[in-house]
Design a protein around this motif. Structure first.
Motif, PDB file in Angstrom:
ATOM      1  N   PRO A 125       0.821  -1.220   0.000  1.00  0.00           N
ATOM      2  CA  PRO A 125       0.000   0.000   0.000  1.00  0.00           C
ATOM      3  C   PRO A 125       0.850   1.263   0.000  1.00  0.00           C
ATOM      4  O   PRO A 125       0.463   2.274  -0.582  1.00  0.00           O
ATOM      5  CB  PRO A 125      -0.828  -0.126   1.288  1.00  0.00           C
ATOM      6  N   GLU A 126       2.023   1.195   0.643  1.00  0.00           N
ATOM      7  CA  GLU A 126       2.907   2.373   0.662  1.00  0.00           C
ATOM      8  C   GLU A 126       3.373   2.726  -0.755  1.00  0.00           C
ATOM      9  O   GLU A 126       3.340   3.893  -1.157  1.00  0.00           O
ATOM     10  CB  GLU A 126       4.124   2.099   1.564  1.00  0.00           C
ATOM     11  N   MET A 129       0.675   4.226  -3.146  1.00  0.00           N
ATOM     12  CA  MET A 129       0.274   5.614  -2.938  1.00  0.00           C
ATOM     13  C   MET A 129       1.369   6.619  -3.271  1.00  0.00           C
ATOM     14  O   MET A 129       1.172   7.830  -3.118  1.00  0.00           O
ATOM     15  CB  MET A 129      -0.180   5.812  -1.486  1.00  0.00           C
ATOM     16  N   GLN A 130       2.530   6.165  -3.735  1.00  0.00           N
ATOM     17  CA  GLN A 130       3.594   7.097  -4.128  1.00  0.00           C
ATOM     18  C   GLN A 130       3.204   7.795  -5.432  1.00  0.00           C
ATOM     19  O   GLN A 130       2.688   7.175  -6.357  1.00  0.00           O
ATOM     20  CB  GLN A 130       4.916   6.351  -4.286  1.00  0.00           C
ATOM     21  N   ILE A 134       1.597   6.214  -8.977  1.00  0.00           N
ATOM     22  CA  ILE A 134       0.226   6.510  -9.426  1.00  0.00           C
ATOM     23  C   ILE A 134       0.236   7.005 -10.868  1.00  0.00           C
ATOM     24  O   ILE A 134      -0.621   6.637 -11.680  1.00  0.00           O
ATOM     25  CB  ILE A 134      -0.442   7.537  -8.490  1.00  0.00           C
ATOM     26  N   GLU A 163      -1.783   3.319   6.761  1.00  0.00           N
ATOM     27  CA  GLU A 163      -1.417   3.456   5.354  1.00  0.00           C
ATOM     28  C   GLU A 163      -2.495   2.902   4.416  1.00  0.00           C
ATOM     29  O   GLU A 163      -2.655   3.352   3.286  1.00  0.00           O
ATOM     30  CB  GLU A 163      -0.069   2.798   5.064  1.00  0.00           C
ATOM     31  N   GLN A 166      -5.321   5.382   3.121  1.00  0.00           N
ATOM     32  CA  GLN A 166      -5.106   6.319   2.007  1.00  0.00           C
ATOM     33  C   GLN A 166      -5.570   5.754   0.665  1.00  0.00           C
ATOM     34  O   GLN A 166      -5.637   6.489  -0.319  1.00  0.00           O
ATOM     35  CB  GLN A 166      -3.617   6.666   1.915  1.00  0.00           C
ATOM     36  N   LEU A 167      -5.880   4.461   0.629  1.00  0.00           N
ATOM     37  CA  LEU A 167      -6.155   3.817  -0.660  1.00  0.00           C
ATOM     38  C   LEU A 167      -7.417   4.337  -1.334  1.00  0.00           C
ATOM     39  O   LEU A 167      -7.585   4.172  -2.537  1.00  0.00           O
ATOM     40  CB  LEU A 167      -6.239   2.297  -0.477  1.00  0.00           C
ATOM     41  N   GLN A 169      -7.932   7.337  -1.916  1.00  0.00           N
ATOM     42  CA  GLN A 169      -7.440   8.363  -2.837  1.00  0.00           C
ATOM     43  C   GLN A 169      -7.030   7.748  -4.169  1.00  0.00           C
ATOM     44  O   GLN A 169      -7.193   8.354  -5.230  1.00  0.00           O
ATOM     45  CB  GLN A 169      -6.244   9.096  -2.225  1.00  0.00           C
ATOM     46  N   LEU A 170      -6.500   6.512  -4.108  1.00  0.00           N
ATOM     47  CA  LEU A 170      -6.101   5.829  -5.340  1.00  0.00           C
ATOM     48  C   LEU A 170      -7.312   5.602  -6.227  1.00  0.00           C
ATOM     49  O   LEU A 170      -7.226   5.718  -7.457  1.00  0.00           O
ATOM     50  CB  LEU A 170      -5.438   4.491  -4.976  1.00  0.00           C
ATOM     51  N   THR A 173      -8.042   8.465  -8.494  1.00  0.00           N
ATOM     52  CA  THR A 173      -7.134   8.659  -9.636  1.00  0.00           C
ATOM     53  C   THR A 173      -7.377   7.638 -10.745  1.00  0.00           C
ATOM     54  O   THR A 173      -6.901   7.818 -11.868  1.00  0.00           O
ATOM     55  CB  THR A 173      -5.660   8.578  -9.187  1.00  0.00           C
TER      56      THR A 173
END
Length: 614
Positions: A125-126, A129-130, A134, A163, A166-167, A169-170, A173
């Motif tokens: 997951p880290e 999200m970079q 993305i 962490e 935050q997914l 947000q993915l 996108t």
């Protein structure tokens, strides 16, 4: 019926053929086809299946039938690597991007991704999200994003990881890409939280049964724990197992004791050097170590289907955690056992730790979850029913494969007791928790009860002839039976279900177990290993280990125990018969089939009468 994935159109028969050729399965497991159809329709999905229930296939098969890239977000490097090794053995173009790669390996994978020659990509997951990653995802032809261990995203989950949060947000996108969330453990609150936080759009929700009938659940009174565990492991005769301990100190002490007894055991906890942890994990997965003694740090990274037992040296802090950890046994579907050593003083110690948690909301959630775990440990009804009912899978027929079923407590007509409890819950307007309801039943003169006027209720004091512990046992049984629920989102208040009505009205009688104030449980019985040729199985297992060591892969990547057991039942000595074995597809037949056929043929030639079916 035809379905479209990306630019590829496959019939159901073609998908079934792919299932057989690559994975070696002749039929889908329950729910898999339903989820795959959702992906084909470009719909989001939430998949709740037990460990070993076939979650991975829900995204792996669509990936093979697609022109695009399936991105799998997974929490641990070791888990990703095991999945990738297994897929590559089956001829699947899969890769994992992680910090353990050399620059050359990383460059090679990136080149394959840019040329669209990889079908499955595993990332953490880290990394997902970079920002730069993305941007790459937006360039690549992504057909599906699968998020494994999705309970980690939820504040209600037993293993919340920031962490993961935050997914969502993915998702923003990649708005046109279907997302699939997968987990083995999610209650109603966790399920709703996953959907909200990941921004899943009208997802298909598949809830498989949480039942793992091949696992025998046993709770044993904890009195001499080190001796109990040592004696138990010796009886397993080299079978793979995990022992979970509540502290690093206990891990080290128990692992050392087991080693002194000549057992192939090793410790594992987060305080150990990374290289040492990797050595232990690798040795366990490759059958060089039989037993790992660990904290819960030894968790989601375990991809080993032939774990035959899981022992909890200390009581876990949640039913979800317990279910997840015990679910690491018997993933191959063969008999397995989950043994919990329970001491009420351990429970009191955990409660004191939870009370000290600084965050009020988190403290409340953990208190509720541990109360449910304590109730399961002290249950006088079928353990499996308690587990299933916790996950809202209500059943009323005992399983016959837990310590309570095998050594049942004394039953009595509990209709009147149940009516007293259910009526009291109703009289306090279904707005209070377990202790308050019991206080009303027993006629407590607490200041709060008096201020609320609950001493004026018709149910006040009608249970004064029994102890608090007695009524606690009755209430817990009613929860386990599905007549009452504890609402975690409303501070654990007790609420009646529809099933309570006929009991309240006296339309049906209710048998309950006499509450055991002092826990008395049966000794665990070692699970039956099944009716197959043990001598041939051991020989095939040795052959598998030799091949796996030569290829530097875990033995289950060659064939899992289920396949070896079938071989030790059916004695396949030609390619057609070998293809009929579960887990043997075309690629594995080509790669390993002849060696196993030769070994079985040699065994049969050496002894015309197959032996040792005991």
């Amino acid at each position: 019926m035809f379905s479209s994935i990306g630019d590829v159109i496959l019939s159901e028969s073609a998908l079934s053929q792919l299932l057989a050729d690559v994975f070696g399965y002749t039929a889908f497991r329950e729910g898999q086809q339903q989820v795959i159809e959702a992906v084909q329709q470009h719909r989001d999905a939430l998949v709740l299946m037990p460990t070993g229930g076939g979650k991975s296939l829900c995204y792996q098969l669509p990936a093979l039938a697609s022109d695009g890239l399936t991105v799998v977000i997974s929490p641990l490097i070791s888990l990703m690597q095991d999945q990738v090794e297994a897929l590559q053995t089956m001829g699947v173009a899969a890769a994992a991007l992680n910090n353990g790669l050399t620059p050359e390996q990383n460059a090679s994978i990136m080149e394959q991704l840019n040329s669209n020659s990889i079908r499955l990509l595993y990332v953490s997951p880290e990394r997902a999200m970079q920002g730069f990653f993305i941007r790459l995802l937006q360039q690549w032809q992504v057909s599906l994003v699968a998020i494994d261990e999705a309970h980690c995203i939820s504040q209600w989950g037993h293993d919340f990881r920031p962490e993961y949060g935050q997914l969502g947000q993915l998702r923003e996108t990649l708005p046109n890409v279907p997302f699939m969330a997968l987990t083995a453990t999610a209650d109603a609150a966790t399920e709703a939280d996953i959907i909200t936080r990941l921004h899943l759009h009208d997802p298909v929700v598949y809830k498989g049964s949480f039942d793992r009938p091949n696992i025998r659940y046993v709770v044993e009174e904890k009195y001499k724990p080190y001796k109990q565990v040592t004696d138990y492991i010796k009886k397993q005769r080299g079978a793979s197992g995990i022992v979970y301990c509540g502290s690093r100190k206990k891990v080290e002490e128990l692992a050392e004791k087991l080693q002194r007894e000549g057992l192939r055991a090793a410790g594992y906890h987060a305080g150990m050097a990374h290289s040492q942890r990797e050595f232990v994990l690798r040795g366990f997965v490759r059958d060089d170590i039989d037993v790992v003694v660990a904290t819960v740090a030894f968790g989601m990274g375990i991809n080993k289907p032939n774990v035959r037992f899981v022992v909890h040296f200390d009581v876990p802090r949640s039913v979800e955690g317990y279910y997840q950890e015990t679910g690491r046994a018997g993933r191959d579907g063969l008999p397995a056992e989950a043994v919990l050593l329970y001491d009420p003083s351990d429970a009191a110690w955990i409660k004191s730790i939870i009370v000290d948690h600084p965050d009020e909301d988190r403290r409340r959630i953990e208190q509720h979850k541990f109360a449910a775990m304590q109730a399961m440990s002290e249950a006088q009804t079928c353990r499996r029913l308690v587990l299933l009912n916790y996950f809202n899978e209500y059943r009323d027929k005992p399983c016959g494969n837990c310590d309570i079923c095998l050594d049942p407590p004394r039953q009595y007509d509990g209709t009147v007791d149940a009516q007293k409890v259910l009526s009291c819950i109703y009289r306090v307007s279904q707005r209070f928790g377990m202790n308050h309801v019991i206080d009303v039943l027993r006629g407590s003169k607490s200041q709060r009860l008096m201020e609320l006027g609950h001493d004026k209720l018709s149910t006040y004091g009608i249970g004064a002839d029994q102890s608090h512990e007695y009524w606690l046992g009755v209430v817990r049984q009613l929860i386990h039976r599905g007549l009452v629920i504890q609402n975690v989102q409303q501070y654990g208040v007790l609420q009646l279900t529809d099933a309570a009505r006929p009991v309240l009205r006296g339309e049906i009688a209710l048998q309950l177990a006499e509450p055991r104030i002092n826990l008395v449980v049966s000794k665990p019985r070692v699970a039956d290993r099944g009716d197959y040729d043990k001598v041939l199985f051991r020989r095939l297992r040795a052959l598998r280990k030799t091949i796996a060591d030569a290829e530097e892969v875990p033995p289950f990547v060659v064939f899992n125990d289920t396949s070896l057991v079938e071989m030790a039942v059916n004695y396949p000595i030609d390619e057609t018969a070998m293809l009929a074995i579960t887990g043997v597809g075309q690629k594995k037949l080509e790669r390993y089939g002849q060696e196993f056929i030769a070994a079985i043929s040699a065994y049969l030639d050496a002894d015309d009468e197959p032996v040792s079916r005991f």
